[in-house]
Design an enzyme around this catalytic site. Sequence first.
Site, PDB file in Angstrom:
ATOM      1  N   TYR A 155      -2.755   0.032   9.703  1.00 24.90           N
ATOM      2  CA  TYR A 155      -2.868  -0.628   8.405  1.00 24.90           C
ATOM      3  C   TYR A 155      -1.590  -0.437   7.594  1.00 24.90           C
ATOM      4  O   TYR A 155      -1.004  -1.407   7.090  1.00 24.90           O
ATOM      5  CB  TYR A 155      -4.071  -0.077   7.638  1.00 24.90           C
ATOM      6  CG  TYR A 155      -4.034  -0.391   6.168  1.00 24.90           C
ATOM      7  CD1 TYR A 155      -4.260  -1.686   5.714  1.00 24.90           C
ATOM      8  CD2 TYR A 155      -3.761   0.600   5.232  1.00 24.90           C
ATOM      9  CE1 TYR A 155      -4.213  -1.986   4.359  1.00 24.90           C
ATOM     10  CE2 TYR A 155      -3.726   0.312   3.874  1.00 24.90           C
ATOM     11  CZ  TYR A 155      -3.941  -0.981   3.446  1.00 24.90           C
ATOM     12  OH  TYR A 155      -3.889  -1.278   2.110  1.00 24.90           O
ATOM     13  N   LYS A 165     -17.608  -1.076   0.767  1.00 24.94           N
ATOM     14  CA  LYS A 165     -16.566  -0.519   1.623  1.00 24.94           C
ATOM     15  C   LYS A 165     -17.030   0.644   2.491  1.00 24.94           C
ATOM     16  O   LYS A 165     -16.258   1.176   3.287  1.00 24.94           O
ATOM     17  CB  LYS A 165     -15.367  -0.085   0.762  1.00 24.94           C
ATOM     18  CG  LYS A 165     -14.633  -1.247   0.127  1.00 24.94           C
ATOM     19  CD  LYS A 165     -13.609  -0.794  -0.907  1.00 24.94           C
ATOM     20  CE  LYS A 165     -12.484   0.015  -0.321  1.00 24.94           C
ATOM     21  NZ  LYS A 165     -11.591  -0.791   0.548  1.00 24.94           N
ATOM     22  N   SER A 217       0.829  -1.212   0.000  1.00 20.30           N
ATOM     23  CA  SER A 217       0.000   0.000   0.000  1.00 20.30           C
ATOM     24  C   SER A 217       0.854   1.248   0.000  1.00 20.30           C
ATOM     25  O   SER A 217       1.961   1.267   0.562  1.00 20.30           O
ATOM     26  CB  SER A 217      -0.907   0.012   1.235  1.00 20.30           C
ATOM     27  OG  SER A 217      -1.581   1.245   1.367  1.00 20.30           O
TER      28      SER A 217
END
Length: 345
Positions: A160, A201, A131
């Site tokens: 995350y 989401k 990411s």
Amino acid sequence: MNASSDTTGISEDLSDRGIYLVTGAAGFIGSNIAAALDERGARIAICDRLRDGDKWKNIAKRELSSVVHPDELGDYLKSHEGAIEAIIHMGAISSTTETDVDLIIETNYQLTLMLWNWCAHLNVPFIYASSAATYGDGEHGFEDDQSTEGLSKLRPLNPYGWSKHLFDRRVARTVSRGDAVPPQWVGLKFFNVYGPNEYHKGSMQSVVSQLYPRAVEGARAELFKSHNPDYEDGGQMRDFVWVGDCVDIIMWCLENRSVSGIFNCGTGEARSFADLARAVYTALDKDIEFDFLPTPDNIRDKYQYFTQASMENLRQAGYTRPMTSLEDGVKRYICDYLHTDDPYR
């Protein structure tokens, strides 16, 4: 990074190959990968938690050989040794606001490590999702340096991003020590991806998807205020990337097995949220006016004001396909999906 051929080769027939196992395949990027594999005739096994929402609709059009619950993944792998062509690991807790760090590490790090080791042991190609959140506030730039030294400088802003960075660093150490690795391994640092099948989401949907209902109604576009004097309201910048480009990169990697490395997956061009909003309203032939809302306190001090992928390493590895412009990608998303009776790919 290893070099490869100079062809994109993203339309190859995969019907004569083994099983492609896609984790997180009912999610946003994973379901688009499953669609691309299906369109190429591949045998697909998916691993995901469908639960009681609408995620199943993301894969409803696909021809699937197996649907594997994550709790049964170990048994599935054991019973399919020699049958797996490649593992594309997109399964993760992707919410940047998730606070259960133990759960994040279990899902984003430990599971990824298990699959990496399985692929290394059984000689199976492995592609996984990293990411752009690994870059933190961008103080050290956005170059996909896969060295242990380069990665050690990055400071992600949330659990995350840290979990993804933790695995990237594990990969770098493994490679530098000469330990066993899969025959092909690719980590992709996804930037701000938008496109079909992200509807489950909630607040983590792309701004395109969140703005669309307001644009249809002709309501004012709502964006976050800037709390950084270097950026005007709506001037916060991201590298927004069309999901189809991300999928094309993955298909190309699968067909160019000499390519291994950690690569950025963006466009290489930062655009403002105001530009993005204008593209949404323009695609619907609507005039636009803005309201700017305070950035929520729980993310304000972790907010990225600028991201822009350096794409040089992927280009040097041989990927030549042009990236979709923001305006073209948003128009395609709206006209082909959001503004139709069936928004699913």
